[in-house]
Scaffold this active site. Sequence first.
Site, short mmCIF file in Angstrom:
data_model
loop_
_atom_site.label_atom_id
_atom_site.label_comp_id
_atom_site.label_asym_id
_atom_site.label_seq_id
_atom_site.Cartn_x
_atom_site.Cartn_y
_atom_site.Cartn_z
N GLY A 1 -71.85 -36.32 3.19
CA GLY A 1 -71.79 -37.63 2.87
C GLY A 1 -72.34 -38.75 3.94
N GLY B 1 -76.65 -33.51 2.39
CA GLY B 1 -77.85 -33.73 1.18
C GLY B 1 -78.69 -34.80 1.51
N TYR C 1 -75.25 -47.22 -9.59
CA TYR C 1 -74.39 -47.71 -8.61
C TYR C 1 -74.66 -48.84 -7.90
CZ TYR C 1 -74.44 -42.50 -8.43
OH TYR C 1 -74.49 -41.10 -8.81
N CYS D 1 -86.67 -49.47 -22.43
CA CYS D 1 -86.11 -50.45 -23.23
C CYS D 1 -84.61 -50.87 -22.70
CB CYS D 1 -86.32 -49.90 -24.67
SG CYS D 1 -87.88 -49.99 -25.05
#
Length: 469
Positions: free
Chosen positions: A270, A314, A360, A387
């Site tokens: 995180g 990550g 987000y 679209c």
Amino acid sequence: MTVNPLAPSWLAHPEDANVLPPAVWSQNASRSASGEIVVAGVAATDLAAEFGTPLYVVDEADVRARASDARESFDREFARIGSAAKVYYAGKAFLSAEVARWVTEAGLFIDVCSGGELAVALAAGVDPARLGFHGNNKSLAEIDRAVSAGVGVIIIDSLVEIERVADAAARHSRVQQVRLRLNSGVHAHTHEYLATAREDQKFGITLADAPAAVARIRELGSLRFLGLHSHIGSQIFEADGFVEAASRLLALHAELLRDGPIPELNLGGGFGIAYTSADRALPVSTIAASLAEIVSSECARLGVPVPVIAVEPGRSIVGPSTFSLYEAGTIKDVLVEGTAVRRYVSVDGGMSDNIRPALYGADYSVRLANRGSDADPTLVRVVGKHCESGDIVVLADYLPGDVRPGDLLAVPATGAYCWSLASNYNYLGRPAVVAVLDGRARLIVRRETEADLLSRDAGLPDHQSQGAA
Ligand code: LLP
């Protein structure tokens, strides 16, 4: 200089819209004498000519350096307090065979969270003992495969999984190491969907349920309890959430030590990265030092030995290493509420290769990649070709005012959760991923072709004649 009132307050009007802020770009990205963006010795125009656009361009040395830096920082800080650390790379951020090799060569373990991620890591030749297997809803087949492959540790996410993993281990005559994922209740300062340790969500079990769950794990001869696990969320900038989660987990860890050994504690990932020059990310060495300090002082206070600490970053390993390279197409100046103009620059990809702004509200930045320019900076919004009006890649940034169709645009910090969240919306093929190192570019994931896209459509004559195989 006139400031465009449509610019968000965090976005500073740049003196020079060609600058590549080092916090947002990979270590080996720069501009050549002619002004174009070059990464590890390879020019953006050459990358586009050879591999096409949109394209993810990974600075390989940058990934390797971040992986080594994470491992060395955690090793150093936990050795200092008389313990050790394990750094898992969270493969969900971006996993391919090459990336799996780079991070394992840097001494990292890998965290996978589905049968597919497990398959990639195993096919890449990663030692199964160096894998952690996550997931809140692992299928019986996934559990069986992980156990039989010899995965180092399975992170149990629910009470029912204790029995499932124990059964699989017994069937394969193995003793499977497990961790228990807890919902620590710590609220991380991040987007609601990115926070995983609030009470009202699907991951882990509560602190209150943990003692009975650990007692059950200890009863089962086919399981070995390695320790507790907590992941409080993603894209977190302050150390206080990790510190709070660590102290809550250590209190429980100390209580559980009364009934048996617990060699490790996993604090999850995180660690936030900078997406724009307004973001201030903590260096991994600072995070490692803060965690070592809290773990050391809490263990001393509780009178327990310091466990081996595991972490699972990550985004902070791969995120800053990559930029997305697009070709600009149509450009429109749109008068907003009769007062100010927003320049919409459309590119040849969009929400199918970067869903994060739509999902987000994530901010990114953009630079002209094929040339430098002295033209006055102009506020732009970079949009895709889908679209959908929410198909935005960069909500707001400045580009030189002479940006024109055919220019190449680079969007940095797209190494994490962009390719791995990519889709085929509107039947766009997923872009290729290219690694650049020492003046050489090589394909690490090829572009999806139209044939790939058609190949799964069982309604096409070709498939019917093959018996829809
Ligand atoms: N460990 C566990 C158990 C996780 O669930 C995650 C991320 C990580 C480690 C790695 O977190 P990182 O260091 O990468 O922040 N798609 C979202 C992020 C979802 C994160 C899911 N879990 C995004 O694009 O921001």
